[in-house]
Design an enzyme around this catalytic site. Structure first.
Site, short mmCIF file in Angstrom:
data_model
loop_
_atom_site.label_atom_id
_atom_site.label_comp_id
_atom_site.label_asym_id
_atom_site.label_seq_id
_atom_site.Cartn_x
_atom_site.Cartn_y
_atom_site.Cartn_z
CB VAL A 14 16.58 39.51 -23.87
CG1 VAL A 14 15.75 38.35 -23.36
CG2 VAL A 14 17.45 40.06 -22.75
N GLY A 187 26.30 42.91 -22.79
CA GLY A 187 24.84 42.87 -22.86
C GLY A 187 24.18 42.71 -21.50
CE LYS A 205 16.82 42.31 -12.54
NZ LYS A 205 18.28 42.38 -12.72
P1 NDP Z 1 18.16 45.71 -26.10
O1 NDP Z 1 18.27 47.19 -26.14
O2 NDP Z 1 19.35 44.90 -26.45
O3 NDP Z 1 16.96 45.24 -27.06
C1 NDP Z 1 15.77 45.99 -27.24
C2 NDP Z 1 15.44 45.92 -28.70
O4 NDP Z 1 14.17 46.53 -28.92
C3 NDP Z 1 16.46 46.68 -29.57
O5 NDP Z 1 16.72 45.97 -30.76
C4 NDP Z 1 15.71 47.98 -29.84
O6 NDP Z 1 16.12 48.63 -31.00
C5 NDP Z 1 14.30 47.48 -29.98
N1 NDP Z 1 13.30 48.54 -29.80
C6 NDP Z 1 13.33 49.57 -28.94
N2 NDP Z 1 12.22 50.31 -29.05
C7 NDP Z 1 11.46 49.74 -30.01
C8 NDP Z 1 10.20 50.03 -30.60
N3 NDP Z 1 9.48 51.08 -30.20
N4 NDP Z 1 9.74 49.21 -31.57
C9 NDP Z 1 10.44 48.16 -31.98
N5 NDP Z 1 11.66 47.81 -31.44
C10 NDP Z 1 12.16 48.60 -30.49
O7 NDP Z 1 17.62 45.32 -24.67
P2 NDP Z 1 17.75 43.91 -23.93
O8 NDP Z 1 17.49 42.81 -24.87
O9 NDP Z 1 18.98 43.90 -23.11
O10 NDP Z 1 16.55 44.04 -22.87
C11 NDP Z 1 15.21 43.83 -23.26
C12 NDP Z 1 14.35 43.71 -21.99
O11 NDP Z 1 14.81 42.59 -21.24
C13 NDP Z 1 14.43 44.91 -21.06
O12 NDP Z 1 13.19 45.08 -20.45
C14 NDP Z 1 15.46 44.48 -20.02
O13 NDP Z 1 15.30 45.13 -18.79
C15 NDP Z 1 15.14 43.02 -19.91
N6 NDP Z 1 16.22 42.15 -19.43
C16 NDP Z 1 17.45 42.23 -19.98
C17 NDP Z 1 18.43 41.36 -19.58
C18 NDP Z 1 19.81 41.39 -20.15
O14 NDP Z 1 20.66 40.62 -19.69
N7 NDP Z 1 20.09 42.21 -21.16
C19 NDP Z 1 18.18 40.34 -18.55
C20 NDP Z 1 16.81 40.33 -18.04
C21 NDP Z 1 15.88 41.22 -18.48
P3 NDP Z 1 17.28 49.74 -30.88
O15 NDP Z 1 18.53 48.97 -30.63
O16 NDP Z 1 17.23 50.42 -32.20
O17 NDP Z 1 16.91 50.64 -29.74
N1 HSE Z 2 20.79 44.87 -16.17
C1 HSE Z 2 20.32 43.71 -15.50
C2 HSE Z 2 21.40 43.16 -14.60
C3 HSE Z 2 19.89 42.69 -16.51
O1 HSE Z 2 22.56 43.55 -14.77
O2 HSE Z 2 21.11 42.35 -13.73
C4 HSE Z 2 19.23 41.49 -15.90
O3 HSE Z 2 17.99 41.81 -15.38
#
Ligand code: NDP
Ligand code: HSE
Length: 438
Positions: A14, A187, A205
């Protein structure tokens, strides 16, 4: 006017999408927000990854606390996920007077009451459109667009991963494991995918939607949660034969004594629009007393659909930056001192219809005993099918749909049926919602 400076925590799926969308649409976004929105600083564990996405245009750190403590940063976007470090970072950002945008539904469902209270005290905003249904602007619709209504119920497909799995299993006969791997590669899945398949993400949610819809505090612990892991392709097929689709549904309903809050696989009449929501798409039905039934549909997960919601929040927060904090739209739609104290009802008090499947000996009298057991508990049957036994088989499946019944009665009926000598194994129970205009 100077650009507003954003600090991004986490540049994964994201975060990466947000960076790209902000960059690609920067002119349009500045015209909407009244000033440019610039990511000035990014924190991620992997500095090389940040450089690969953002080049040399931003300051980079592996320590996210440097971003929330940086005096130049006005808005912190938390996209790390989880509930421990993310909670500390968000609370620290608030303490430092930053505006916050987050997609973290787990964090808000479990610590939202604390976070919103802190933001209220500090006069800052915590915006979270992306936390529910990815790119679908359901938070804004519910909190602002429908604010003239008394919300009666909300029912939604709010986990893209599980809907994607159910669709692929039904349409292509793919295996559960193979589709889950695909969802992870795309993703869609949470860092811990059991959150998706066990209904926990949907419950996070739903907790948020119920809070906004009904004006109640976040009460994740009171949400009944059942995922799709136990569903079999057999049940999916039988449901189809009866004219239903099985979806993982989040249901929040206003009742006289309290609120129902539940996530579970649900049979939905195949003719309903929501039954035809496939793949990663999400859909939320909201029933308001004035507007009637409305439906919100769109991609529920993925990098840029979710970024669409994050950037919308950034635009909102930028516009509101100078407005008197006490007169902003309240976090949970209702004024913080006017939340309702009505409880979330226990699952046994819930009333719905049921799909029941049981495996029984293929002999006379069996059906009469089962229907008699249901009649004893005043459970009325809506439809029933006895499947043909397979070649050489001595047992058959019986599938039935009930009329509206209390969960307590169906629990008792299932216990009694499972104890009958001619019934093998467990009775499969899937709840059913007609989702009509009523
Ligand atoms: P990802 O794992 O792809 O991204 C998280 C990022 O944060 C990674 O690059 C991770 O690094 C980094 N990270 C983790 N811990 C730390 C830290 N302590 N300090 C700095 N960086 C850190 O997750 P998403 O992007 O999929 O999700 C992010 C948020 O969005 C979550 O809360 C998720 O529930 C929410 N979300 C996700 C959706 C989706 O479609 N993916 C949709 C809606 C909400 P590393 O890879 O090294 O762990
Ligand atoms: N893991 C969640 C889903 C991401 O599949 O709906 C979006 O919140």
């Amino acid at each position: 006017m100077n650009p507003i400076k954003v600090g991004l925590l986490g540049i994964g799926t994201v975060g990466g999408g947000t960076f790209r969308v902000l960059q690609r649409n920067q002119e349009e976004i500045a015209r909407r927000a009244g000033r440019a929105i610039t990511i000035a600083m990014v924190a991620d564990r992997d500095i090389a990854k940040v450089r690969a996405i953002a080049g040399d245009t931003v300051r980079v750190t592996a320590n996210a606390f440097e971003v929330v403590d940086d005096p130049e940063i006005e808005i912190v976007v938390e996209l790390i996920g989880g509930t421990s470090i993310a909670r500390e970072l968000v609370l620290k950002a608030i303490e430092n007077g930053k505006q916050v945008v987050t997609a973290n539904k787990a964090l808000l469902a479990t610590h939202g009451n604390e976070i919103f209270a802190a933001a209220q005290r500090k006069g800052v905003t915590v915006a979270f459109e992306a936390a529910v249904a990815g790119g679908v602007p359901i938070i804004k619709a519910l909190r602002e667009g429908l604010s003239g209504n008394r919300i009666e119920w909300i029912a939604g497909i709010i986990n893209g991963t599980s809907n994607f799995i159910l669709s692929e299993m039904r349409e292509k006969g793919s295996s559960f494991e193979a589709v889950l791997t695909q969802a992870q590669q795309l993703g869609y899945a949470e860092a811990d995918p059991t959150f998706d398949i066990q209904g926990i993400d949907a419950a996070h949610k739903l907790t948020i939607l119920a809070a906004i819809g009904f004006g109640i505090p976040m009460q994740f612990a009171a949400c009944y949660t059942e995922g799709i892991a136990e569903l079999t392709s057999q049940d999916i097929r039988y449901a189809e034969e009866l004219g239903y689709r099985i979806k993982l549904l989040g249901v929040a309903k206003r009742m006289p004594q309290g609120f129902e809050l539940r996530v579970h696989p649900t049979l939905i009449p195949a003719k309903r629009l929501i039954a035809n929501v496939e793949g990663v798409m999400n859909a939320i039905l909201v029933k308001g007393d004035a507007v009637g039934q409305t439906m919100y549909y769109g991609p529920g997960a993925g990098a840029e659909p979710t970024a669409s919601a994050i950037v919308a929040d950034l635009v909102d927060v930028t516009r509101m930056h100078t407005v008197d904090p006490r007169h902003r739209v309240p976090h949970l739609a209702f004024q913080p001192d006017r939340l309702s104290a009505l409880p979330i009802l226990p699952m046994e008090a819930v009333e719905t219809s049921y799909y029941l499947r049981m495996r029984v000996d293929d002999r006379a009298g069996v059906l009469a005993d089962i229907t008699g057991t249901l009649a004893d508990l005043a459970i009325s049957i809506d439809a029933m099918v006895q499947k043909e036994p397979g070649e050489g088989e001595k047992q058959v499946d019986i599938v039935m749909l009930t009329h509206l019944t209390r969960e307590k009665s169906i629990n008792a009926a299932i216990a009694r049926i499972e104890a009958l000598p001619f019934v093998s194994g467990k009775v499969t129970r899937i709840r059913l919602e007609e989702l009509g205009q009523g």
